[in-house]
Motif scaffolding. Structure first.
Motif, PDB file in Angstrom:
ATOM      1  N   LEU A 225     -71.665 -89.490 -64.671  1.00 17.50           N
ATOM      2  CA  LEU A 225     -71.595 -89.413 -63.209  1.00 17.50           C
ATOM      3  C   LEU A 225     -72.137 -88.081 -62.708  1.00 17.50           C
ATOM      4  CD1 LEU A 225     -67.932 -90.747 -62.726  1.00 17.50           C
ATOM      5  CD2 LEU A 225     -70.069 -92.050 -62.715  1.00 17.50           C
ATOM      6  N   LYS A 226     -72.708 -88.096 -61.517  1.00 17.42           N
ATOM      7  CA  LYS A 226     -73.116 -86.850 -60.874  1.00 17.42           C
ATOM      8  C   LYS A 226     -71.883 -86.196 -60.263  1.00 17.42           C
ATOM      9  CE  LYS A 226     -77.897 -87.648 -60.233  1.00 17.42           C
ATOM     10  NZ  LYS A 226     -78.078 -88.998 -59.667  1.00 17.42           N
ATOM     11  N   ILE A 227     -71.987 -84.874 -60.079  1.00 16.96           N
ATOM     12  CA  ILE A 227     -70.841 -84.118 -59.566  1.00 16.96           C
ATOM     13  C   ILE A 227     -71.251 -83.255 -58.382  1.00 16.96           C
ATOM     14  CG2 ILE A 227     -69.049 -82.435 -60.151  1.00 16.96           C
ATOM     15  CD1 ILE A 227     -70.105 -83.174 -63.205  1.00 16.96           C
ATOM     16  N   THR A 228     -70.530 -83.420 -57.282  1.00 13.45           N
ATOM     17  CA  THR A 228     -70.691 -82.524 -56.139  1.00 13.45           C
ATOM     18  C   THR A 228     -69.374 -81.784 -55.934  1.00 13.45           C
ATOM     19  OG1 THR A 228     -72.208 -84.061 -55.052  1.00 13.45           O
ATOM     20  CG2 THR A 228     -71.219 -82.376 -53.658  1.00 13.45           C
ATOM     21  N   ALA A 229     -69.454 -80.497 -55.666  1.00 15.62           N
ATOM     22  CA  ALA A 229     -68.254 -79.750 -55.278  1.00 15.62           C
ATOM     23  C   ALA A 229     -68.355 -79.485 -53.781  1.00 15.62           C
ATOM     24  CB  ALA A 229     -68.157 -78.445 -56.045  1.00 15.62           C
ATOM     25  N   GLU A 230     -67.268 -79.769 -53.062  1.00 18.96           N
ATOM     26  CA  GLU A 230     -67.283 -79.571 -51.608  1.00 18.96           C
ATOM     27  C   GLU A 230     -66.413 -78.378 -51.219  1.00 18.96           C
ATOM     28  OE1 GLU A 230     -65.503 -83.156 -49.798  1.00 18.96           O
ATOM     29  OE2 GLU A 230     -63.570 -82.155 -49.965  1.00 18.96           O
ATOM     30  N   GLY A 231     -66.668 -77.855 -50.038  1.00 25.92           N
ATOM     31  CA  GLY A 231     -65.843 -76.759 -49.536  1.00 25.92           C
ATOM     32  C   GLY A 231     -66.127 -75.420 -50.198  1.00 25.92           C
ATOM     33  N   VAL A 232     -67.379 -75.222 -50.628  1.00 23.59           N
ATOM     34  CA  VAL A 232     -67.755 -73.949 -51.252  1.00 23.59           C
ATOM     35  C   VAL A 232     -67.908 -72.887 -50.160  1.00 23.59           C
ATOM     36  CG1 VAL A 232     -69.445 -72.776 -52.722  1.00 23.59           C
ATOM     37  CG2 VAL A 232     -68.971 -75.220 -53.056  1.00 23.59           C
ATOM     38  N   GLU A 233     -67.066 -71.870 -50.232  1.00 24.49           N
ATOM     39  CA  GLU A 233     -67.055 -70.861 -49.162  1.00 24.49           C
ATOM     40  C   GLU A 233     -67.425 -69.465 -49.630  1.00 24.49           C
ATOM     41  OE1 GLU A 233     -63.181 -71.208 -47.307  1.00 24.49           O
ATOM     42  OE2 GLU A 233     -63.865 -72.834 -46.006  1.00 24.49           O
ATOM     43  N   THR A 234     -67.365 -69.209 -50.949  1.00 26.15           N
ATOM     44  CA  THR A 234     -67.661 -67.850 -51.422  1.00 26.15           C
ATOM     45  C   THR A 234     -68.731 -67.862 -52.514  1.00 26.15           C
ATOM     46  OG1 THR A 234     -66.050 -67.813 -53.250  1.00 26.15           O
ATOM     47  CG2 THR A 234     -65.211 -67.236 -51.056  1.00 26.15           C
ATOM     48  N   ALA A 240     -69.287 -69.866 -60.105  1.00 27.55           N
ATOM     49  CA  ALA A 240     -68.433 -70.535 -61.094  1.00 27.55           C
ATOM     50  C   ALA A 240     -68.789 -72.013 -61.211  1.00 27.55           C
ATOM     51  CB  ALA A 240     -66.957 -70.369 -60.706  1.00 27.55           C
ATOM     52  N   LEU A 241     -68.960 -72.670 -60.077  1.00 28.34           N
ATOM     53  CA  LEU A 241     -69.253 -74.112 -60.092  1.00 28.34           C
ATOM     54  C   LEU A 241     -70.617 -74.392 -60.707  1.00 28.34           C
ATOM     55  CD1 LEU A 241     -67.763 -74.817 -56.589  1.00 28.34           C
ATOM     56  CD2 LEU A 241     -66.984 -75.911 -58.721  1.00 28.34           C
ATOM     57  N   GLU A 242     -71.555 -73.500 -60.433  1.00 32.85           N
ATOM     58  CA  GLU A 242     -72.882 -73.677 -61.014  1.00 32.85           C
ATOM     59  C   GLU A 242     -72.812 -73.528 -62.535  1.00 32.85           C
ATOM     60  OE1 GLU A 242     -76.049 -70.958 -59.870  1.00 32.85           O
ATOM     61  OE2 GLU A 242     -77.210 -71.891 -61.501  1.00 32.85           O
ATOM     62  N   SER A 243     -72.072 -72.510 -62.999  1.00 30.57           N
ATOM     63  CA  SER A 243     -72.022 -72.290 -64.448  1.00 30.57           C
ATOM     64  C   SER A 243     -71.218 -73.372 -65.163  1.00 30.57           C
ATOM     65  CB  SER A 243     -71.481 -70.894 -64.771  1.00 30.57           C
ATOM     66  OG  SER A 243     -70.094 -70.866 -64.554  1.00 30.57           O
ATOM     67  N   LEU A 244     -70.280 -74.001 -64.458  1.00 30.61           N
ATOM     68  CA  LEU A 244     -69.530 -75.109 -65.074  1.00 30.61           C
ATOM     69  C   LEU A 244     -70.337 -76.407 -65.124  1.00 30.61           C
ATOM     70  CD1 LEU A 244     -65.941 -74.602 -63.579  1.00 30.61           C
ATOM     71  CD2 LEU A 244     -66.725 -74.060 -65.885  1.00 30.61           C
ATOM     72  N   GLY A 245     -71.460 -76.444 -64.407  1.00 29.37           N
ATOM     73  CA  GLY A 245     -72.330 -77.609 -64.504  1.00 29.37           C
ATOM     74  C   GLY A 245     -72.233 -78.617 -63.374  1.00 29.37           C
ATOM     75  N   CYS A 246     -71.751 -78.186 -62.200  1.00 30.19           N
ATOM     76  CA  CYS A 246     -71.816 -79.069 -61.031  1.00 30.19           C
ATOM     77  C   CYS A 246     -73.278 -79.313 -60.670  1.00 30.19           C
ATOM     78  CB  CYS A 246     -71.172 -78.398 -59.822  1.00 30.19           C
ATOM     79  SG  CYS A 246     -69.438 -78.695 -59.725  1.00 30.19           S
ATOM     80  N   ASP A 247     -73.596 -80.534 -60.279  1.00 29.71           N
ATOM     81  CA  ASP A 247     -74.983 -80.812 -59.897  1.00 29.71           C
ATOM     82  C   ASP A 247     -75.289 -80.288 -58.495  1.00 29.71           C
ATOM     83  OD1 ASP A 247     -75.766 -82.516 -62.209  1.00 29.71           O
ATOM     84  OD2 ASP A 247     -74.063 -83.690 -61.458  1.00 29.71           O
ATOM     85  N   ASP A 248     -74.383 -80.596 -57.571  1.00 31.05           N
ATOM     86  CA  ASP A 248     -74.660 -80.298 -56.170  1.00 31.05           C
ATOM     87  C   ASP A 248     -73.496 -79.549 -55.524  1.00 31.05           C
ATOM     88  OD1 ASP A 248     -77.094 -81.729 -56.365  1.00 31.05           O
ATOM     89  OD2 ASP A 248     -76.049 -83.611 -55.937  1.00 31.05           O
ATOM     90  N   LEU A 249     -73.838 -78.717 -54.557  1.00 28.02           N
ATOM     91  CA  LEU A 249     -72.831 -77.901 -53.880  1.00 28.02           C
ATOM     92  C   LEU A 249     -72.921 -78.087 -52.364  1.00 28.02           C
ATOM     93  CD1 LEU A 249     -73.326 -74.523 -55.814  1.00 28.02           C
ATOM     94  CD2 LEU A 249     -71.702 -76.354 -56.341  1.00 28.02           C
TER      95      LEU A 249
END
Ligand code: C2E
Ligand code: CA
Ligand code: CA
Ligand code: CA
Length: 273
Positions: A225-234, A240-249
């Motif tokens: 599955l693809k992964i998006t993280a929402e609510g990125v404020e800092t 951190a999310l990029e290094s953990l391998g989230c596809d989209d922010l």
């Protein structure tokens, strides 16, 4: 005793006031749905984590109330569900999303759908009709659904999803991790993406929350599955999310939701430079 009675009276008055306000808002919502003009759709850009490229938009409903101003969808969507108007509002957003898709050929758009809408038998056909009307490929539309356990008609929901997926529409589980059944739900329902809820992103500086995010990403990876993280404020959260391998922010750090015209200008302007 007297004080107790007073508190009760106050409480009663307060309830009356709340009920009165609610009924007024209900009536306003009904007439807003009839006239349509108070509804707008905003679009929040979503970016690829590694390249930083703008890759899609999330369509978000806005109600511009004549006296109260913009009312949050967190307030009027549940009300619309209760009084049977959610399909109308969903249809406005879908129509606007298709129009935006037609105008911006290189981008995909995600719309939010309530479980109630997905369970109503006409939904799949309505989506396909809107896409056909605007001559937009179904592959460019994603539908975000929450993982709320569905009350009765599980069958209808699954039929809707498989019909739309067969046509090329993709599906995401929204607010992933917030429902008690996230991990089991993803085994049962065919989806293409999870969206990690803002509440986890907010707490990522804590090791237990971070571990949960890692578990969600591992699960999604294992299932393709693809992964998006929402609510990125800092910037820390983004890194951190990029290094953990989230596809989209997605989040205020990258862009707030914007009115249609502003997002069209942003996307077409970005393409020229
Ligand atoms: P959601 O699907 O989880 O959408 C993300 C919400 O978080 C949006 O609020 C967005 O503006 C906000 N957000 C995004 N990035 C950030 C950030 O970095 N910080 C903060 N503080 N907030 C951020 P919005 O637009 O108020 O929508 C709230 C909820 O209303 C949505 O949550 C969605 O569940 C629902 N909703 C919105 N539009 C529709 C719709 O057309 N149909 C249905 N059924 N539900 C909708
Ligand atoms: Ca969403
Ligand atoms: Ca959320
Ligand atoms: Ca939500």
């Amino acid at each position: 005793k007297a004080a107790g009675r007073n508190t009760y009276a106050l409480f009663g008055e307060h309830m009356d006031e709340l009920l009165r306000k609610r009924r007024a808002l209900e009536n306003d919502l009904r007439s807003a749905v009839e006239t349509r003009i108070q509804f707008e759709t905003f679009y929040q850009p979503v970016f690829a984590a590694n390249s930083g490229a703008l890759c899609s938009l999330e369509a978000l409903a806005r109600w511009n109330h004549p006296t109260l101003g913009y009312i949050s969808p967190d307030q009027f969507i549940p009300l619309a569900e209760e009084i049977g108007l959610i399909s109308d509002i969903g249809a406005f957003v879908l129509e606007d999303a298709c129009r935006t898709l037609a105008e911006l050929p290189d981008i995909s758009v995600a719309v939010n759908a309530s479980t109630l809408e997905l369970e109503s038998p006409g939904y799949a056909l309505r989506v396909l009709t809107a896409l056909a009307k605007w001559q937009v490929s179904p592959a460019r539309l994603e539908i975000e659904m929450t993982e709320t356990a569905t009350a009765d008609d599980r069958g209808e929901l699954e039929r809707t999803i498989s019909m739309l997926r067969a046509a090329g529409v993709s599906f995401a589980i929204d607010d992933f991790g917030t429902g008690y059944s996230s991990f089991s739900r993803v085994q049962k329902i065919e989806v293409d993406r999870i969206k990690i809820d803002k509440s986890f992103v907010d707490e990522m500086h804590r090791s237990d929350s971070r571990a949960l995010v890692v578990a969600m990403i591992d699960m999604a990876r294992a299932k393709g599955l693809k992964i998006t993280a929402e609510g990125v404020e800092t910037v820390e959260q983004r890194a951190a999310l990029e290094s953990l391998g989230c596809d989209d922010l997605q989040g205020f750090l990258l862009s707030r939701p914007l009115p249609r015209q502003a997002v069209v200008a942003l996307v077409t302007g970005a393409k020229q430079t």
